[in-house]
Design an enzyme around this catalytic site. Structure first.
Site, PDB file in Angstrom:
ATOM      1  N   LYS A  25      23.887  45.233  46.031  1.00  0.00           N
ATOM      2  CA  LYS A  25      23.360  46.899  45.859  1.00  0.00           C
ATOM      3  C   LYS A  25      22.142  47.121  45.751  1.00  0.00           C
ATOM      4  CE  LYS A  25      22.354  51.332  44.574  1.00  0.00           C
ATOM      5  NZ  LYS A  25      21.129  51.292  43.585  1.00  0.00           N
ATOM      6  N   ASP A  37      26.250  52.599  45.195  1.00  0.00           N
ATOM      7  CA  ASP A  37      26.460  52.424  43.546  1.00  0.00           C
ATOM      8  C   ASP A  37      27.598  53.173  43.114  1.00  0.00           C
ATOM      9  OD1 ASP A  37      26.335  54.871  44.679  1.00  0.00           O
ATOM     10  OD2 ASP A  37      24.548  54.965  44.159  1.00  0.00           O
TER      11      ASP A  37
END
Length: 214
Positions: A120, A138
């Site tokens: 991420k 996320d």
DNA sequence: AACTCGGGGCA
DNA sequence: TGCCCAGAGTT
């Protein structure tokens, strides 16, 4: 969900979020990297409050390495998980200095080799600092994608793959922020503001009617 | 895939 | 208090 519906969703999110951008404050790829590492499981507001003072003192790998872990902790102790993050950041700076001439690498392999940097965080840096068409999934994007039906698949990687596959490349960078902002301010985790949602009629969230009455 | 880590913030 | 926050690392 068919492509026409997905396209309509994105068009509306785009209209609702003109000039989308990250809410983290940074001036360089290095500052972005540090800000994103700090933002894991923390709110961006608390991160910005800390980095404003931190970056005034140390805004390069060399300066932050020289600052040292104990003094770094003083700046970021208002952020969750600050002990682990301080250790990781100092180690990151050491690696950047030793292997990358003090520069933030612009490829996934080297980014994910840094401690505290996973898929991420690497995607955010690639997207925001280097303009590469990646989508950083996320908790917000994961929730929005699954709840609305935009891209069901309960793992972040599945959602990333599905969205990345059909979103036109030229929109991928902005689409990231449209989704984030929607998840943050409208499609919130606890009490989603369905009454104010611009994609209400297209959303497949089972409980949307209950929240629309709030 | 599930679990652990480990603090602040907010209802 | 309990739940969530622009997750990562390990098992």
């Amino acid at each position: 969900m068919n492509r026409q519906k997905r396209t309509a969703i994105f068009h509306r999110l785009k209209t609702a979020n003109p000039a989308p951008r990250t809410e983290l404050c940074f001036r360089t790829p290095f500052e972005l990297l540090i800000a994103v590492i700090l933002s894991a499981q923390a709110t961006d507001r608390s991160v910005n409050k800390a980095t404003e003072r931190l970056f005034a003192v140390a805004d390069t790998p060399g300066a932050m390495w020289a600052l040292g872990e104990p003094r770094l902790k003083e700046y970021i102790q208002t952020i969750g998980l600050f002990n682990t993050k301080a250790r990781n950041i100092i180690e990151c700076c050491r690696i950047l200095l030793e292997r990358h001439q003090g520069l933030v690498p612009n490829n996934r392999h080297d980014l994910e080799a840094l401690p505290g940097v996973g898929r991420k965080t690497a995607n955010v840096v690639l997207n925001t600092a280097f303009g590469q068409p990646t989508l950083a999934v996320d908790t917000h994007i994961l929730r929005v994608a699954n709840r609305t039906g935009l891209a069901r698949g309960h793992t972040p990687r599945q959602v990333e793959d599905k969205l990345t596959r059909w979103i036109p490349k030229e929109y991928l960078q902005d689409a990231h922020h449209w989704l984030i902002l929607h998840g943050r301010y409208v499609c919130t985790a606890r009490k989603p503001r369905c009454a104010a949602c611009v994609i209400y009629d297209l959303c497949e969230f089972e409980d949307k009617a209950a929240y629309a009455r709030n």
